[in-house]
Motif scaffolding. Structure first.
Motif, PDB file in Angstrom:
ATOM      1  N   TYR A 128     133.547  77.409  -4.524  1.00 34.81           N
ATOM      2  CA  TYR A 128     133.711  76.426  -3.541  1.00 34.81           C
ATOM      3  C   TYR A 128     133.182  77.049  -2.262  1.00 34.81           C
ATOM      4  O   TYR A 128     133.505  76.260  -1.283  1.00 34.81           O
ATOM      5  CB  TYR A 128     135.334  76.235  -3.565  1.00 34.81           C
ATOM      6  CG  TYR A 128     136.112  75.772  -4.799  1.00 34.81           C
ATOM      7  CD1 TYR A 128     135.540  74.610  -5.389  1.00 34.81           C
ATOM      8  CD2 TYR A 128     137.134  76.585  -5.162  1.00 34.81           C
ATOM      9  CE1 TYR A 128     136.132  74.291  -6.914  1.00 34.81           C
ATOM     10  CE2 TYR A 128     137.710  76.260  -6.490  1.00 34.81           C
ATOM     11  CZ  TYR A 128     137.147  75.249  -7.036  1.00 34.81           C
ATOM     12  OH  TYR A 128     137.904  74.574  -8.146  1.00 34.81           O
ATOM     13  N   HIS A 141     131.568  69.519  -3.386  1.00 32.59           N
ATOM     14  CA  HIS A 141     130.867  70.419  -4.266  1.00 32.59           C
ATOM     15  C   HIS A 141     129.118  70.268  -3.976  1.00 32.59           C
ATOM     16  O   HIS A 141     128.456  70.781  -4.668  1.00 32.59           O
ATOM     17  CB  HIS A 141     130.970  70.172  -5.841  1.00 32.59           C
ATOM     18  CG  HIS A 141     132.168  70.236  -6.532  1.00 32.59           C
ATOM     19  ND1 HIS A 141     133.027  71.341  -6.329  1.00 32.59           N
ATOM     20  CD2 HIS A 141     133.269  69.131  -6.812  1.00 32.59           C
ATOM     21  CE1 HIS A 141     134.338  71.194  -6.966  1.00 32.59           C
ATOM     22  NE2 HIS A 141     134.346  70.010  -7.089  1.00 32.59           N
ATOM     23  N   HIS A 186     135.751  68.797  -4.395  1.00 31.28           N
ATOM     24  CA  HIS A 186     136.488  69.903  -3.555  1.00 31.28           C
ATOM     25  C   HIS A 186     136.532  69.487  -2.228  1.00 31.28           C
ATOM     26  O   HIS A 186     135.739  69.432  -1.103  1.00 31.28           O
ATOM     27  CB  HIS A 186     135.391  70.874  -3.462  1.00 31.28           C
ATOM     28  CG  HIS A 186     135.866  72.132  -2.885  1.00 31.28           C
ATOM     29  ND1 HIS A 186     137.098  72.728  -3.127  1.00 31.28           N
ATOM     30  CD2 HIS A 186     135.478  72.865  -1.723  1.00 31.28           C
ATOM     31  CE1 HIS A 186     137.296  74.116  -2.093  1.00 31.28           C
ATOM     32  NE2 HIS A 186     136.336  73.732  -1.342  1.00 31.28           N
TER      33      HIS A 186
END
Length: 352
Positions: free
Chosen positions: A110, A132, A311
């Motif tokens: 991440y 991402h 993310h």
């Protein structure tokens, strides 16, 4: 008759973008399951009723977008402002970048950046592969792909969502009727590729526009796209929104679009405090961001899926945050909220 044909053209234009977004997401999801593996235990299936609500709200924001243009909030031509050159140039790169994204998803990476990117000048919370994305927000590739990716994410409605800040901002600027149009100053905080500034320019052709962003790559992209517009080029500046490089009470209006859900709580408050500081008394601050938990409980599964799939480390905190209380803490008054499609808006005023 002309207005009817123009409206039909706009609706067709938006429906085409929506269908394209759905088709892209369906195919990429199938390929992701092959590349990464299924995550059915983490994803809530959406019921037919929820899907219907989503498409109804999509149709509503398209209708609102048209109505605001038809009533003169901004020119009708703004509805068709779409960078087709960028789309055809960079959409293939979206697909070429997907294997890298899937690899980071599979390996739970991440905070992965290329070695040549210097991270020292950025706050820790910013050093993320948001969505991402390859190199987060710190590369020219990311800046080139961003608008295409976000439009796909929102089924072609990203610009319609951005434009919902225009009507309340224009109404707020009416409080400064004695100020010549060329002396009106508006700031877009965390401007990214400058899409919001493009729409502000179409509504305020004579105003002095300003934009800040933390990413030099995104500012390069914004400068490229904004330089195509007639009139004075907005003044762009690299800056952390927690420390805006302007004096007190400089702007008649301030906007901030799709930013707060990517900030931790203390940074949210700092940015709001800064926007209050640089705003003139009587000025208007408009925020556009993601809907929050329980704005529409039927859509909470969709929020869960978004937080699971992408993310977005601060989205869950944002979705439960009392942004109205934060605005009041800074000193804002007459705070109102609106919901349009997948976005929520706060319209706040600095006491005159």
């Amino acid at each position: 008759m002309t207005d009817t044909l123009t409206k039909l053209a706009y609706q067709t234009f938006q429906q085409g973008k929506s269908y394209f977004g759905v088709a892209h997401k369906a195919l990429s999801t199938q390929l992701e399951q092959l590349a990464v593996g299924k995550r059915d235990n983490e994803i809530f299936p959406l019921s037919p009723d929820v899907v219907e609500r989503i498409y109804n709200s999509l149709n509503q924001i398209i209708e609102t977008d048209w109505n605001d243009a038809e009533t003169g909030i901004y020119p009708v031509e703004t509805l068709f402002d779409n960078s087709w050159g960028d789309f055809f140039q960079y959409y293939p790169l979206v697909w070429l970048d997907l294997p890298k994204i899937w690899d980071r998803v599979r390996n739970k990476q991440y905070q992965s950046f290329d070695s040549q990117i210097d991270l020292n000048d950025y706050p820790k919370y910013y050093r993320q592969n948001f969505h991402h994305q390859t190199n987060g927000y710190l590369s020219d590739l990311s800046a080139n792909l961003y608008d295409v990716q976000v439009d796909i994410l929102f089924n072609g409605a990203a610009d319609a969502m951005r434009r919902r800040i225009l009507a309340p901002l224009k109404q707020g600027l009416s409080h400064f009727a004695e100020v010549p149009p060329s002396q009106i100053r508006v700031l877009d905080v965390a401007t990214g590729t400058g899409r919001t500034l493009r729409f502000l320019r179409s509504m305020l052709p004579k105003a002095a526009l300003f934009g800040t962003d933390l990413s030099p790559a995104y500012l390069r992209k914004a400068n490229q796209l904004l330089s195509q517009l007639p009139g004075e080029l907005p003044q762009l500046c690299q800056a952390n929104a927690e420390d805006l490089p302007y004096g007190n009470e400089q702007f008649h209006g301030v906007s901030c679009v799709f930013t707060f859900h990517e900030l931790p709580g203390p940074a949210r408050q700092n940015v709001i405090d800064q926007c209050y500081r640089v705003l003139k008394p009587g000025g208007t601050f408009v925020i556009c961001d993601s809907i929050q938990k329980d704005d529409d409980p039927h859509l909470n599964p969709l929020l869960h899926n978004f937080q699971t799939t992408f993310h977005e480390p601060y989205h869950r905190s944002y979705s439960e945050d009392d942004m109205t209380a934060r605005l009041e803490r800074s000193g804002f008054v007459e705070i109102a909220t609106q919901l349009h499609f997948m976005s929520k808006y706060w319209v706040a005023h600095k006491p005159a």
